[in-house]
Write a protein that holds these residues in place. Structure first.
Motif, PDB file in Angstrom:
ATOM      1  N   ARG A 187       0.854  -1.194   0.000  1.00 18.87           N
ATOM      2  CA  ARG A 187       0.000   0.000   0.000  1.00 18.87           C
ATOM      3  C   ARG A 187       0.882   1.234   0.000  1.00 18.87           C
ATOM      4  O   ARG A 187       1.806   1.330   0.812  1.00 18.87           O
ATOM      5  CB  ARG A 187      -0.929   0.000   1.210  1.00 18.87           C
ATOM      6  N   VAL A 188       0.623   2.131  -0.959  1.00 22.79           N
ATOM      7  CA  VAL A 188       1.375   3.388  -0.941  1.00 22.79           C
ATOM      8  C   VAL A 188       0.412   4.535  -0.649  1.00 22.79           C
ATOM      9  O   VAL A 188      -0.733   4.531  -1.109  1.00 22.79           O
ATOM     10  CB  VAL A 188       2.121   3.662  -2.272  1.00 22.79           C
TER      11      VAL A 188
ATOM     12  N   ALA B 218       3.052  -5.768  -5.933  1.00 24.31           N
ATOM     13  CA  ALA B 218       4.283  -5.159  -6.423  1.00 24.31           C
ATOM     14  C   ALA B 218       5.368  -6.224  -6.525  1.00 24.31           C
ATOM     15  O   ALA B 218       6.406  -6.124  -5.872  1.00 24.31           O
ATOM     16  CB  ALA B 218       4.712  -4.025  -5.488  1.00 24.31           C
ATOM     17  N   PRO B 219       5.151  -7.239  -7.340  1.00 23.87           N
ATOM     18  CA  PRO B 219       6.187  -8.270  -7.455  1.00 23.87           C
ATOM     19  C   PRO B 219       7.381  -7.736  -8.228  1.00 23.87           C
ATOM     20  O   PRO B 219       7.221  -6.932  -9.138  1.00 23.87           O
ATOM     21  CB  PRO B 219       5.479  -9.369  -8.260  1.00 23.87           C
TER      22      PRO B 219
ATOM     23  N   ALA C 224      -5.021   7.069 -14.557  1.00 24.56           N
ATOM     24  CA  ALA C 224      -5.566   8.248 -13.875  1.00 24.56           C
ATOM     25  C   ALA C 224      -6.148   7.861 -12.513  1.00 24.56           C
ATOM     26  O   ALA C 224      -5.975   8.571 -11.521  1.00 24.56           O
ATOM     27  CB  ALA C 224      -6.631   8.910 -14.753  1.00 24.56           C
ATOM     28  N   LEU C 225      -6.815   6.715 -12.457  1.00 22.35           N
ATOM     29  CA  LEU C 225      -7.464   6.303 -11.209  1.00 22.35           C
ATOM     30  C   LEU C 225      -6.459   5.968 -10.111  1.00 22.35           C
ATOM     31  O   LEU C 225      -6.812   5.953  -8.932  1.00 22.35           O
ATOM     32  CB  LEU C 225      -8.382   5.100 -11.454  1.00 22.35           C
ATOM     33  N   ALA C 226      -5.210   5.704 -10.481  1.00 24.09           N
ATOM     34  CA  ALA C 226      -4.195   5.424  -9.464  1.00 24.09           C
ATOM     35  C   ALA C 226      -3.920   6.652  -8.618  1.00 24.09           C
ATOM     36  O   ALA C 226      -3.449   6.543  -7.487  1.00 24.09           O
ATOM     37  CB  ALA C 226      -2.901   4.954 -10.139  1.00 24.09           C
TER      38      ALA C 226
ATOM     39  N   TRP D 251       3.587  -5.175 -12.888  1.00 22.84           N
ATOM     40  CA  TRP D 251       4.994  -4.823 -13.138  1.00 22.84           C
ATOM     41  C   TRP D 251       5.303  -3.442 -12.558  1.00 22.84           C
ATOM     42  O   TRP D 251       6.360  -3.218 -11.966  1.00 22.84           O
ATOM     43  CB  TRP D 251       5.254  -4.841 -14.644  1.00 22.84           C
ATOM     44  N   LEU D 252       4.345  -2.521 -12.723  1.00 22.16           N
ATOM     45  CA  LEU D 252       4.537  -1.172 -12.180  1.00 22.16           C
ATOM     46  C   LEU D 252       4.457  -1.174 -10.659  1.00 22.16           C
ATOM     47  O   LEU D 252       5.193  -0.456  -9.984  1.00 22.16           O
ATOM     48  CB  LEU D 252       3.489  -0.214 -12.748  1.00 22.16           C
ATOM     49  N   GLY D 253       3.530  -1.990 -10.124  1.00 20.90           N
ATOM     50  CA  GLY D 253       3.261  -1.920  -8.692  1.00 20.90           C
ATOM     51  C   GLY D 253       2.586  -0.600  -8.371  1.00 20.90           C
ATOM     52  O   GLY D 253       2.519   0.299  -9.228  1.00 20.90           O
ATOM     53  N   PRO D 254       2.059  -0.451  -7.141  1.00 20.67           N
ATOM     54  CA  PRO D 254       1.347   0.785  -6.816  1.00 20.67           C
ATOM     55  C   PRO D 254       2.250   2.015  -6.906  1.00 20.67           C
ATOM     56  O   PRO D 254       1.827   3.068  -7.379  1.00 20.67           O
ATOM     57  CB  PRO D 254       0.841   0.553  -5.386  1.00 20.67           C
ATOM     58  N   ASP D 255       3.520   1.854  -6.494  1.00 22.39           N
ATOM     59  CA  ASP D 255       4.459   2.967  -6.568  1.00 22.39           C
ATOM     60  C   ASP D 255       4.657   3.423  -8.004  1.00 22.39           C
ATOM     61  O   ASP D 255       4.580   4.613  -8.325  1.00 22.39           O
ATOM     62  CB  ASP D 255       5.827   2.507  -6.035  1.00 22.39           C
ATOM     63  N   GLY D 256       4.918   2.454  -8.860  1.00 20.79           N
ATOM     64  CA  GLY D 256       5.189   2.764 -10.260  1.00 20.79           C
ATOM     65  C   GLY D 256       3.987   3.357 -10.952  1.00 20.79           C
ATOM     66  O   GLY D 256       4.095   4.257 -11.790  1.00 20.79           O
ATOM     67  N   LEU D 257       2.814   2.838 -10.586  1.00 24.82           N
ATOM     68  CA  LEU D 257       1.582   3.318 -11.214  1.00 24.82           C
ATOM     69  C   LEU D 257       1.297   4.764 -10.788  1.00 24.82           C
ATOM     70  O   LEU D 257       0.937   5.617 -11.613  1.00 24.82           O
ATOM     71  CB  LEU D 257       0.431   2.385 -10.817  1.00 24.82           C
ATOM     72  N   VAL D 258       1.488   5.043  -9.510  1.00 26.40           N
ATOM     73  CA  VAL D 258       1.266   6.411  -9.023  1.00 26.40           C
ATOM     74  C   VAL D 258       2.309   7.363  -9.630  1.00 26.40           C
ATOM     75  O   VAL D 258       1.979   8.474 -10.063  1.00 26.40           O
ATOM     76  CB  VAL D 258       1.290   6.461  -7.472  1.00 26.40           C
TER      77      VAL D 258
END
Lengths: 127, 475, 439
Positions: free
Chosen positions: B28-29, B49-50, C243-245, C342-349
């Motif tokens: 969670r970020v 986030a693999p 955008a929703l991220a 692949w992006l993960g939440p960090d990458g997506l944001v």
């Protein structure tokens, strides 16, 4: 295979039953119908206060692979709905004539009862 | 005889197969210090986030728990699961194909040129005068075709309310007609499994907008009376719609346009070998006669003064896809047709029909209707067709379509396609044979060698859990 | 020639013909002479190399332009691992999961895709795809007619809406007899006062987008939700997963249905090839169009996945199905889920934040050019923005094409520029070219 067809009920050719007891009339689907459908997974019923018209669909019962309309044996007004079926639709399979009842209704015209099948006639139909 | 053990990843200490991505690596970020004011942003985001190696392993394992055309025979009736040639993927992946849909026509002459060629090819194959590529799948093609029929009748001041559909037709036909606002009139099949002419004559009227027909039909039978059927429909002022799902039976042998059909769709993931991708994408081009061409979707490609351009047909029904349809799928279909040409396409149908006919002679189940073409519908008889299918999974073959059409008891609708060799057809026949000889109890417990054993459908439907969030809230 | 994908030797063909009891394959066709086709299509066979050459030659006629195009179809970098994994034949050549025991892999991937959309929207139920955003909006409109609490027959859409999207919606609205009407936009986003005046009891569904087609982030979504609610209408929000991220969760602003194009993840530019998102509230579950993957158990008591609630669909409910959709965009959904993971939440944001800052930065640079005002609209932008040009926009676009750049002309003096997968060099080049052609 033999199906339960209680003697004290009235039936529709489309496999609904109707039981009249003093003030109330209960409606559901028969043992034969639940067996044909297989495991019931969902039922859609009208709300109390809705009108029923004899011969017209009032709800839907679904299994995995089939959807069937449920037809009103008589005209009238819905007075109660078996809400237990929304969480436990399997009651229709397990106990179609008691726990698996669907609606209670107030009849508009008692004369319509004469048009329904009795147990013997319904037995003949499904055999 | 072959047995099959599908790869299966199980955690012995747990009640699951391969864990979900969310169970492996959720993170969670918080959304902080974003370039937007706080009241326009969410508070946080939680997703898997693999690391890339873990991601690659996850999806590789999932792929091993999945069966495709390259895994083994896939005789799923009405679905034409033929081999998908690799080279078409390379063509669709060319960088010049990856252009934005809003580019001016003159900067995408290659794309428009390819579309124009494909329109022409499909027109020749179906015997149709004009073809749109816009519908993104077969059902969207049906919707386009019926909207065209609707617009045509309206244009002639002719308000019609019904669409006729045989009882053995694909479910999409019924749903399409209803979506377009028509009442559906279901035609009972005749004793020979084909359209019952008397029933058709009784049902047809000035309310009939169209008759939707699959030919050969879902039993694999050619509608021998097709000329008479076309006359009946046309005499009543209706149009004849061809469902292209079974076109792989007829390439080079007969064309819908020559049979009197006014409008048709092509299923390119069936007839023209584009991969079905586990449910889609497809593409559902629609062909029409000259009289219906002015009603085609907007825009349509034409060639003028040596250049390709888009234009809006005079009485266009408008659009059925936000842009131009499923472009990469169309490129693959173009590549397949170009590769095979006339003779190759005709041979594909010939071998598809030979394969179905051969297989039918090798299996222990009765096939009540014939002569069939690229597919046949056998009856499982006293066995439950769904159980037969589950039993076949343990033999390294995908089973037929089951319990449909309902005109055959316990139907096993089987379409081996041209891609199966004699050897693999024999393997398929052996699987039918093995399951035929199985007792009901064993079949009811099948499959046992697949990644998951028999799955409880009732449980899935009684308490739907459609996301990992729903699993969490359940526990 | 024969089909290269039919493996029969002549001897095998003979064996099979004799098993069937005929002399030649033609005898198997039960086609009356009157409708038999005995001519040629006139399509030459090219072989594999020839077919590749044909296609390459045709496609090579596309101009090589650096695209700054958006307005609903976006290019974001797709990592190689997505192409690699999605191309595995067990995924690519499989069918709809009618035999779930042998299709657990794809079912799980789709279940994961549905779950990601649930997280991004805050709503309860995502289907496993529609064709594209436009058809998803059409399906949302017809869904409104099956919801008991909705009585109206008008679909309200913003007057700045892509023509294509509106045209598709009108086709879907045609059957059930719905009328599509528009409400005014002001300064690139919803004019909430005007919407309040336009909406009435006959409205069944209000549609709004964030970001809007002009790249502006909508600021009054919660007010739209309230307006829809007050008029017993559904609120359908159009957006996309990137955008929703970053933006407000649709569930928090009262959205009943979220549609959009999710192919911005996993697909890249593909001439409008899309992935229709469709996410809604649990109370409308039985009215959802298309396929749903659910969790259940197998005979050994292990969690397993299956297509479920299929009685909504055409193959069972026929003319009473929630939609006619059968084949969907499952493989594109697989790709989108892979890309998101692949992006993960960090990458997506991060990617979403880049979409804001890149649009800002480029607009600021263009605004310095005489004869260009950028951005035209106030507020915040995502990926793209509209600029005013003193000179005619179509001429500017033509001149830029000659310089190797593609941008949108959306009105006589309005251009639109999208900044997704472009390098710093490309941006410098575009700024220089615009300065040159507007001189």
């Amino acid at each position: 295979m033999s199906f339960d067809v209680p003697d004290d009920l009235r039936y529709l050719e489309s496999h609904e039953w109707l039981r009249t007891e003093s003030e109330t009339t209960r409606i559901g689907i028969t043992d034969f119908a639940q067996d044909e459908l297989g495991d019931v997974v969902f039922v859609e019923l009208p709300a109390a206060g809705d009108e029923l018209t004899a011969g017209e669909a009032f709800g839907v019962v679904e299994s995995i692979k089939a959807v069937s309309d449920i037809y009103a044996p008589v005209s009238g007004t819905v007075t109660a709905v078996n809400e237990a079926l929304f969480d436990q639709p399997e009651l229709i399979n397990e106990d179609p004539f008691e726990e698996g009842w669907m609606l209670e209704a107030e009849l508009a015209d008692e004369g319509e009862l004469d048009e329904l099948l009795d147990a013997d006639a319904y037995r003949d139909q499904i055999e | 005889m072959t047995t099959y053990d599908q790869a299966s990843w199980k955690d012995e200490d747990d009640d699951r197969h391969e864990p979900l991505l969310s169970e492996k690596a959720n993170e969670r970020v918080a959304i902080e210090d974003s370039p937007l004011p706080d009241d326009l942003t969410r508070d946080s985001l939680e997703l898997p986030a693999p690391a890339e190696p873990a991601l690659a392993r996850h999806y590789t394992r999932l792929s091993q728990m999945n069966y495709g055309v390259e895994s083994g025979p896939f005789p799923l009736g009405s679905c034409t699961m033929k081999y998908n040639p690799s080279f078409t993927e390379d063509i669709a992946a060319r960088p010049e194909a990856a252009v934005h849909p809003d580019r001016p026509d003159r900067t995408v002459q290659g794309t428009l040129g390819l579309c124009h060629r494909l329109q022409d090819y499909l027109g020749r194959i179906g015997g149709m005068d004009a073809v749109t590529l816009q519908p993104p799948a077969g059902a969207a093609g049906e919707f386009t075709g019926i909207q065209i029929a609707n617009a045509y009748h309206q244009h002639n001041g002719d308000d019609r309310s019904e669409v006729l559909i045989p009882d053995s037709a694909h479910g999409t036909n019924f749903a399409t007609a209803a979506m377009a606002g028509y009442s559906v009139v279901e035609l009972p099949s005749g004793d020979d499994g084909r359209v019952d002419i008397d029933a058709l004559e009784a049902a047809i009227s000035e309310e009939t907008a169209a008759l939707m027909l699959t030919n050969p039909n879902t039993l694999g039978l050619f509608e021998r009376d097709i000329e008479r059927i076309a006359d009946i429909v046309h005499d009543a002022g209706g149009l004849l719609y061809y469902d292209g799902a079974n076109l792989n039976a007829l390439l080079g042998q007969a064309r819908p346009g020559d049979m009197g059909f006014d409008v048709m769709h092509y299923n390119v993931h069936k007839t023209f070998a584009t991969p079905h991708g586990g449910g889609g994408p497809g593409a559902g081009p629609v062909g029409v006669t000259e009289a219906l061409a002015p009603f085609l979707p907007d825009p349509h490609v034409r060639q003028r003064n040596g250049e390709y351009e888009y234009y809006r047909p005079d009485h266009s029904i408008g659009k059925v896809h936000g842009y131009y349809g499923n472009w990469p799928v169309l490129v693959k279909a173009f590549a397949y047709i170009t590769r095979l040409g006339d003779a190759g396409l005709a041979d594909a149908s010939a071998k598809a029909v030979l394969n179905a006919n051969y297989l039918a002679t090798q299996i222990p189940y009765e096939v009540p209707f014939g002569p069939f073409h690229h597919e046949f519908v056998a009856s499982a008889g006293e066995q439950d067709a769904a159980d037969v299918a589950k039993g076949m999974l343990d033999h390294g073959v995908h089973p037929p379509t089951t319990k449909w059409p309902e005109t055959v008891d316990e139907a096993l609708m089987t379409e081996p396609t041209e891609g199966e060799s004699l050897r693999s057809l024999d393997q398929l026949a052996a699987a039918f044979e093995a399951v035929h000889d199985e007792d009901d109890g064993t079949l009811a417990a099948a499959p046992t060698r697949t990644a998951a054993s028999r799955i409880d459908q009732v449980r899935a439907a009684r308490s739907p859990r459609l996301s990992w969030q729903a699993l969490d809230s359940d526990q | 020639m024969t089909s290269p994908y039919a493996p029969h030797t002549d001897a095998e063909t003979e064996t099979m013909l004799s098993a069937v009891g005929v002399n030649e394959i033609d005898a198997l066709f039960d086609v009356p002479d009157a409708v038999a086709f005995d001519a040629e299509f006139g399509i030459p066979a090219h072989g594999e190399r020839g077919a590749r050459r044909e296609a390459a030659e045709l496609l090579g006629q596309n101009a090589d332009l650096t695209e700054f195009l958006g307005r609903g179809h976006y290019t974001h970098y797709v990592p190689s691992v997505v192409d690699d994994l999605a191309s595995r034949s067990e995924f690519l050549t499989s069918y709809t999961q009618y035999q779930p025991e042998v299709a657990q892999g794809f079912l799980q991937a789709l279940f994961e895709y549905q779950s990601m959309l649930v997280e991004l929207t805050g709503l309860d139920v995502a289907n496993c795809s529609m064709y594209d955003e436009a058809t998803a909006l059409g399906e949302a409109a017809t869904l409104s007619q099956r919801v008991r609490s909705v009585s109206g027959e008008t679909i309200l859409v913003p007057d700045h809406l892509r023509d294509g999207k509106r045209a598709v919606l009108e086709n879907y609205a045609d059957g059930p007899g719905l009328s599509v009407k528009s409400y005014p936009m002001a300064d690139g986003r919803v004019d909430i006062a005007a919407l309040a005046e336009t909406i009435d009891d006959d409205v069944a569904l209000v549609y709004a987008e964030t970001p809007t087609v002009r790249g502006v982030i909508e600021e009054c979504l919660a007010d739209i939700g309230v307006l829809a609610d007050d008029n017993d209408a559904l609120f359908c929000l159009g957006s996309d997963p990137i955008a929703l991220a970053l933006l407000e969760r649709p569930a928090d602003v009262g959205a009943d249905v979220v549609v959009g194009d999710a192919a911005s993840l996993g697909m890249g530019t593909a001439y409008g090839f899309g992935l229709g998102m469709f996410v809604t509230r649990e109370e409308y579950l039985r009215q959802v169009p298309g396929r749903l993957v659910g969790a259940s158990e197998d005979n050994d008591g292990r969690r397993a996945y299956t297509l479920t609630l299929q009685t909504r669909e055409q193959h069972i409910r026929k003319e009473r199905a929630t939609s006619n959709i059968c084949t969907n965009q499952a493989w594109v959904a697989l790709r989108a889920a892979m890309h998101a993971a692949w992006l993960g939440p960090d990458g997506l944001v991060d990617l979403a934040e880049d979409c804001v800052t890149r649009a800002n930065d480029l607009a600021a640079r263009l605004d310095e050019i005489a004869g260009v005002q950028a951005p035209v609209h106030s507020g915040h932008h995502f990926r793209e923005f509209v600029a005013h040009t003193d000179q005619p926009a179509p001429a500017i676009v033509d001149d830029l094409t000659a310089e190797g750049y593609a941008i949108h002309a959306i009105d006589d003096h309005l251009i639109q520029i999208s900044t997704t997968e472009v390098t710093a060099e490309a941006v410098d080049g575009l700024v220089g070219a615009i300065a040159e052609v507007t001189k």
